[in-house]
Motif scaffolding. Structure first.
Motif, PDB file in Angstrom:
ATOM      1  N   LEU A   1       0.833  -1.205   0.000  1.00  0.00           N
ATOM      2  CA  LEU A   1       0.000   0.000   0.000  1.00  0.00           C
ATOM      3  C   LEU A   1       0.864   1.250   0.000  1.00  0.00           C
ATOM      4  CD1 LEU A   1      -2.682   1.439   0.135  1.00  0.00           C
ATOM      5  CD2 LEU A   1      -2.689   1.117   2.619  1.00  0.00           C
ATOM      6  N   ARG A   2       1.911   1.251   0.819  1.00  0.00           N
ATOM      7  CA  ARG A   2       2.833   2.402   0.835  1.00  0.00           C
ATOM      8  C   ARG A   2       3.437   2.633  -0.544  1.00  0.00           C
ATOM      9  NH1 ARG A   2       4.613   4.784   5.543  1.00  0.00           N
ATOM     10  NH2 ARG A   2       4.415   3.600   7.473  1.00  0.00           N
ATOM     11  N   ALA A   3       3.886   1.553  -1.172  1.00  0.00           N
ATOM     12  CA  ALA A   3       4.536   1.669  -2.485  1.00  0.00           C
ATOM     13  C   ALA A   3       3.572   2.239  -3.515  1.00  0.00           C
ATOM     14  CB  ALA A   3       5.052   0.301  -2.936  1.00  0.00           C
ATOM     15  N   ARG A   4       2.340   1.780  -3.485  1.00  0.00           N
ATOM     16  CA  ARG A   4       1.350   2.252  -4.457  1.00  0.00           C
ATOM     17  C   ARG A   4       1.021   3.725  -4.222  1.00  0.00           C
ATOM     18  NH1 ARG A   4      -2.771  -2.959  -4.695  1.00  0.00           N
ATOM     19  NH2 ARG A   4      -1.536  -4.155  -6.169  1.00  0.00           N
ATOM     20  N   ILE A   5       0.906   4.113  -2.970  1.00  0.00           N
ATOM     21  CA  ILE A   5       0.626   5.519  -2.679  1.00  0.00           C
ATOM     22  C   ILE A   5       1.773   6.402  -3.144  1.00  0.00           C
ATOM     23  CG2 ILE A   5       0.393   7.182  -0.793  1.00  0.00           C
ATOM     24  CD1 ILE A   5      -1.306   5.101   0.676  1.00  0.00           C
ATOM     25  N   TRP A   6       3.020   5.987  -2.849  1.00  0.00           N
ATOM     26  CA  TRP A   6       4.156   6.795  -3.280  1.00  0.00           C
ATOM     27  C   TRP A   6       4.234   6.889  -4.800  1.00  0.00           C
ATOM     28  CZ3 TRP A   6       6.712  10.580  -1.584  1.00  0.00           C
ATOM     29  CH2 TRP A   6       6.984  10.731  -0.233  1.00  0.00           C
ATOM     30  N   ARG A   7       3.926   5.774  -5.481  1.00  0.00           N
ATOM     31  CA  ARG A   7       3.955   5.803  -6.945  1.00  0.00           C
ATOM     32  C   ARG A   7       2.947   6.835  -7.464  1.00  0.00           C
ATOM     33  NH1 ARG A   7       3.261   0.811  -7.635  1.00  0.00           N
ATOM     34  NH2 ARG A   7       5.469   0.336  -7.699  1.00  0.00           N
ATOM     35  N   GLY A   8       1.766   6.840  -6.867  1.00  0.00           N
ATOM     36  CA  GLY A   8       0.745   7.795  -7.285  1.00  0.00           C
ATOM     37  C   GLY A   8       1.107   9.225  -6.956  1.00  0.00           C
ATOM     38  N   LEU A   9       1.697   9.440  -5.776  1.00  0.00           N
ATOM     39  CA  LEU A   9       2.093  10.797  -5.381  1.00  0.00           C
ATOM     40  C   LEU A   9       3.157  11.358  -6.306  1.00  0.00           C
ATOM     41  CD1 LEU A   9       2.248  10.338  -1.483  1.00  0.00           C
ATOM     42  CD2 LEU A   9       0.621  11.776  -2.737  1.00  0.00           C
ATOM     43  N   VAL A  10       4.126  10.509  -6.659  1.00  0.00           N
ATOM     44  CA  VAL A  10       5.189  10.961  -7.564  1.00  0.00           C
ATOM     45  C   VAL A  10       4.604  11.271  -8.931  1.00  0.00           C
ATOM     46  CG1 VAL A  10       7.257  10.197  -8.807  1.00  0.00           C
ATOM     47  CG2 VAL A  10       7.078   9.813  -6.344  1.00  0.00           C
ATOM     48  N   ASP A  11       3.727  10.404  -9.411  1.00  0.00           N
ATOM     49  CA  ASP A  11       3.103  10.637 -10.716  1.00  0.00           C
ATOM     50  C   ASP A  11       2.263  11.912 -10.710  1.00  0.00           C
ATOM     51  OD1 ASP A  11       4.254   8.361 -11.665  1.00  0.00           O
ATOM     52  OD2 ASP A  11       2.440   7.139 -11.628  1.00  0.00           O
ATOM     53  N   ASP A  12       1.640  12.210  -9.585  1.00  0.00           N
ATOM     54  CA  ASP A  12       0.792  13.401  -9.470  1.00  0.00           C
ATOM     55  C   ASP A  12       1.571  14.656  -9.080  1.00  0.00           C
ATOM     56  OD1 ASP A  12      -1.370  11.914 -10.132  1.00  0.00           O
ATOM     57  OD2 ASP A  12      -2.244  11.824  -8.128  1.00  0.00           O
ATOM     58  N   LYS A  13       2.878  14.532  -8.984  1.00  0.00           N
ATOM     59  CA  LYS A  13       3.744  15.660  -8.587  1.00  0.00           C
ATOM     60  C   LYS A  13       3.394  16.168  -7.184  1.00  0.00           C
ATOM     61  CE  LYS A  13       5.366  15.416 -12.767  1.00  0.00           C
ATOM     62  NZ  LYS A  13       6.618  14.657 -13.010  1.00  0.00           N
ATOM     63  N   ALA A  14       2.874  15.250  -6.351  1.00  0.00           N
ATOM     64  CA  ALA A  14       2.513  15.631  -4.979  1.00  0.00           C
ATOM     65  C   ALA A  14       3.560  15.151  -3.977  1.00  0.00           C
ATOM     66  CB  ALA A  14       1.149  15.055  -4.619  1.00  0.00           C
ATOM     67  N   GLY A  15       4.634  14.548  -4.486  1.00  0.00           N
ATOM     68  CA  GLY A  15       5.671  14.030  -3.603  1.00  0.00           C
ATOM     69  C   GLY A  15       6.343  15.116  -2.789  1.00  0.00           C
ATOM     70  N   GLY A  16       6.537  16.291  -3.411  1.00  0.00           N
ATOM     71  CA  GLY A  16       7.189  17.397  -2.706  1.00  0.00           C
ATOM     72  C   GLY A  16       6.392  17.849  -1.498  1.00  0.00           C
ATOM     73  N   ARG A  17       5.090  17.911  -1.654  1.00  0.00           N
ATOM     74  CA  ARG A  17       4.223  18.307  -0.537  1.00  0.00           C
ATOM     75  C   ARG A  17       4.304  17.287   0.597  1.00  0.00           C
ATOM     76  NH1 ARG A  17      -1.592  16.817  -1.430  1.00  0.00           N
ATOM     77  NH2 ARG A  17      -0.736  14.929  -0.459  1.00  0.00           N
ATOM     78  N   THR A  18       4.320  16.013   0.200  1.00  0.00           N
ATOM     79  CA  THR A  18       4.375  14.959   1.214  1.00  0.00           C
ATOM     80  C   THR A  18       5.708  14.979   1.953  1.00  0.00           C
ATOM     81  OG1 THR A  18       2.917  13.639  -0.191  1.00  0.00           O
ATOM     82  CG2 THR A  18       4.056  12.493   1.583  1.00  0.00           C
ATOM     83  N   LEU A  19       6.784  15.272   1.236  1.00  0.00           N
ATOM     84  CA  LEU A  19       8.088  15.413   1.898  1.00  0.00           C
ATOM     85  C   LEU A  19       8.060  16.563   2.898  1.00  0.00           C
ATOM     86  CD1 LEU A  19      10.642  14.823  -1.013  1.00  0.00           C
ATOM     87  CD2 LEU A  19      10.397  13.461   1.071  1.00  0.00           C
ATOM     88  N   ALA A  20       7.413  17.649   2.520  1.00  0.00           N
ATOM     89  CA  ALA A  20       7.309  18.800   3.428  1.00  0.00           C
ATOM     90  C   ALA A  20       6.539  18.418   4.690  1.00  0.00           C
ATOM     91  CB  ALA A  20       6.615  19.965   2.716  1.00  0.00           C
ATOM     92  N   GLU A  21       5.561  17.534   4.553  1.00  0.00           N
ATOM     93  CA  GLU A  21       4.804  17.084   5.727  1.00  0.00           C
ATOM     94  C   GLU A  21       5.702  16.271   6.659  1.00  0.00           C
ATOM     95  OE1 GLU A  21       1.529  15.005   4.009  1.00  0.00           O
ATOM     96  OE2 GLU A  21       0.632  16.823   3.161  1.00  0.00           O
ATOM     97  N   HIS A  22       6.580  15.458   6.091  1.00  0.00           N
ATOM     98  CA  HIS A  22       7.534  14.715   6.918  1.00  0.00           C
ATOM     99  C   HIS A  22       8.503  15.672   7.623  1.00  0.00           C
ATOM    100  CE1 HIS A  22       6.089  11.286   4.530  1.00  0.00           C
ATOM    101  NE2 HIS A  22       6.627  10.504   5.458  1.00  0.00           N
ATOM    102  N   GLU A  23       8.915  16.700   6.912  1.00  0.00           N
ATOM    103  CA  GLU A  23       9.800  17.695   7.525  1.00  0.00           C
ATOM    104  C   GLU A  23       9.123  18.383   8.704  1.00  0.00           C
ATOM    105  OE1 GLU A  23      10.894  20.297   4.357  1.00  0.00           O
ATOM    106  OE2 GLU A  23      12.161  18.814   3.343  1.00  0.00           O
ATOM    107  N   ALA A  24       7.832  18.652   8.562  1.00  0.00           N
ATOM    108  CA  ALA A  24       7.081  19.294   9.647  1.00  0.00           C
ATOM    109  C   ALA A  24       7.010  18.378  10.865  1.00  0.00           C
ATOM    110  CB  ALA A  24       5.679  19.658   9.169  1.00  0.00           C
ATOM    111  N   ILE A  25       6.858  17.095  10.639  1.00  0.00           N
ATOM    112  CA  ILE A  25       6.838  16.140  11.753  1.00  0.00           C
ATOM    113  C   ILE A  25       8.191  16.142  12.460  1.00  0.00           C
ATOM    114  CG2 ILE A  25       6.705  13.689  12.362  1.00  0.00           C
ATOM    115  CD1 ILE A  25       4.696  13.373  10.034  1.00  0.00           C
ATOM    116  N   PHE A  26       9.253  16.081  11.677  1.00  0.00           N
ATOM    117  CA  PHE A  26      10.600  16.086  12.272  1.00  0.00           C
ATOM    118  C   PHE A  26      10.853  17.371  13.058  1.00  0.00           C
ATOM    119  CE2 PHE A  26      14.988  17.586  11.907  1.00  0.00           C
ATOM    120  CZ  PHE A  26      15.619  16.637  12.702  1.00  0.00           C
ATOM    121  N   ASN A  27      10.481  18.503  12.486  1.00  0.00           N
ATOM    122  CA  ASN A  27      10.713  19.781  13.172  1.00  0.00           C
ATOM    123  C   ASN A  27       9.945  19.840  14.490  1.00  0.00           C
ATOM    124  OD1 ASN A  27      12.409  20.706  11.133  1.00  0.00           O
ATOM    125  ND2 ASN A  27      10.744  21.687   9.997  1.00  0.00           N
ATOM    126  N   ALA A  28       8.724  19.328  14.499  1.00  0.00           N
ATOM    127  CA  ALA A  28       7.923  19.323  15.722  1.00  0.00           C
ATOM    128  C   ALA A  28       8.549  18.405  16.770  1.00  0.00           C
ATOM    129  CB  ALA A  28       6.496  18.895  15.414  1.00  0.00           C
TER     130      ALA A  28
END
Length: 240
Positions: A171-198
Motif C-alpha cells: 500500500l505504501r509503495a502504491r501511494i508513493w507511486r501515485g504521489l510521484v506521478d501526481d507531482k505531490a511528492g514534494g508536498r508529502t516530503l514537506a509534511e515529513h519535515e514538519a513532523i521532524f521539526n515538531a
C-alpha cells in the motif's frame, strides 16, 4: 464454539494463568490431552492452530514450546492480512482511518520520549527521502523507516507492530507511486519535515498536529483516487 475452539481456549487459559509461561515446554501430547480431558486428535489440532498463531512453536524431535509471546511475534500476521486486502477499496480506506486515529497520538507520545539518537535516526531517513525524490522504491523504504523510527521512540512495541501492520508495504509503495506521478511528492516530503521539526522541539501537541495533517492528506489523496477509479497507482505494474 467448536470442540477444537474449546481445546484452543483451554491451552490459552494455561498460558494466561502462568501454568505454561513463555518459553515453557508443553507436556507430551498424550499427557496434555489427558490433563485437559481431550482426545489426542483435539489436542493435536489445538496445538497446530496455536502454532500458526505463533503462540506455540513445534520443534521437531524436541517438543512444543510456548513462544516469547512478544507483540511483534503475535501480531506478525497482521501485515500479511493487510497485503491480502489490497484489492478491497473499502478495507483500504478503513486501514487509513485506523492509521489516522493511531499515528498522530503515537507521534505526540514520541515527542515526549524521543532521545537525541532516535531523533538523529528520524532525520537520517528524512534526508534520504529528500535525496530520493522521484525514486519510488527508495522513497517507500525510507518513508517506512522514518515512521518506524518515530513510533519506536514511544517505547511501545505493541503500538509499533500495529502501525507497521496496517501501513502495509504494498500500500505504501502504491501511494508513493501515485504521489510521484501526481507531482505531490514534494508536498508529502514537506509534511515529513514538519513532523521532524515538531519532534525536534519535543512539542507533543505540534507533533500530533503535524502527523495528523500528513496522514489526513494521504488518506484524502487515497480516497480521491479510489473514488475516481484510476487504476494507475493501484494497478499491477512491473516490478511490484
Amino acid at each position: 464454539m467448536s470442540l477444537t475452539d474449546k481445546a484452543i481456549e483451554q491451552i490459552r487459559e494455561l498460558i494466561r494463568t502462568g501454568a505454561l509461561p513463555p518459553g515453557s515446554k508443553l507436556p507430551p501430547e498424550p499427557d496434555l490431552a489427558a490433563q485437559l480431558g481431550l482426545s489426542r486428535n483435539l489436542a493435536r489440532e489445538a496445538v497446530k492452530a496455536l502454532a500458526v498463531a505463533r503462540v506455540l512453536e513445534v520443534r521437531r524431535g524436541d517438543g512444543t514450546y510456548v513462544t516469547s509471546l512478544q507483540p511483534s511475534l503475535l501480531l506478525e500476521g497482521l501485515g500479511g492480512a493487510v497485503e491480502l486486502l489490497q484489492g478491497d477499496s473499502v478495507a483500504l480506506q478503513d486501514l487509513m482511518e485506523v492509521r489516522r486515529l493511531l499515528e498522530p497520538m503515537a507521534t505526540a507520545l514520541a515527542a515526549t520520549r524521543i532521545s537525541d539518537e532516535q531523533l538523529a535516526e528520524v532525520k537520517r531517513h528524512l534526508d534520504a527521502m529528500r535525496e530520493a525524490r522521484d525514486d519510488v522504491e527508495a522513497l517507500n523504504a525510507h518513508d517506512a523507516a522514518f515512521h518506524r523510527a518515530v513510533v519506536s521512540a514511544t517505547g511501545n512495541e505493541t503500538l509499533l507492530t500495529l502501525l507497521e501492520g496496517i501501513s502495509g508495504r504494498t500500500l505504501r509503495a502504491r501511494i508513493w507511486r501515485g504521489l510521484v506521478d501526481d507531482k505531490a511528492g514534494g508536498r508529502t516530503l514537506a509534511e515529513h519535515e514538519a513532523i521532524f521539526n515538531a519532534l525536534s522541539t519535543r512539542d507533543a501537541a505540534l507533533s500530533q498536529a503535524a502527523a495528523l495533517l500528513h496522514v489526513s492528506n494521504t488518506e484524502q489523496w487515497l480516497r480521491e483516487h479510489l473514488r475516481s477509479g484510476e487504476p494507475r497507482p493501484f494497478g499491477t505494474t512491473a516490478g511490484e
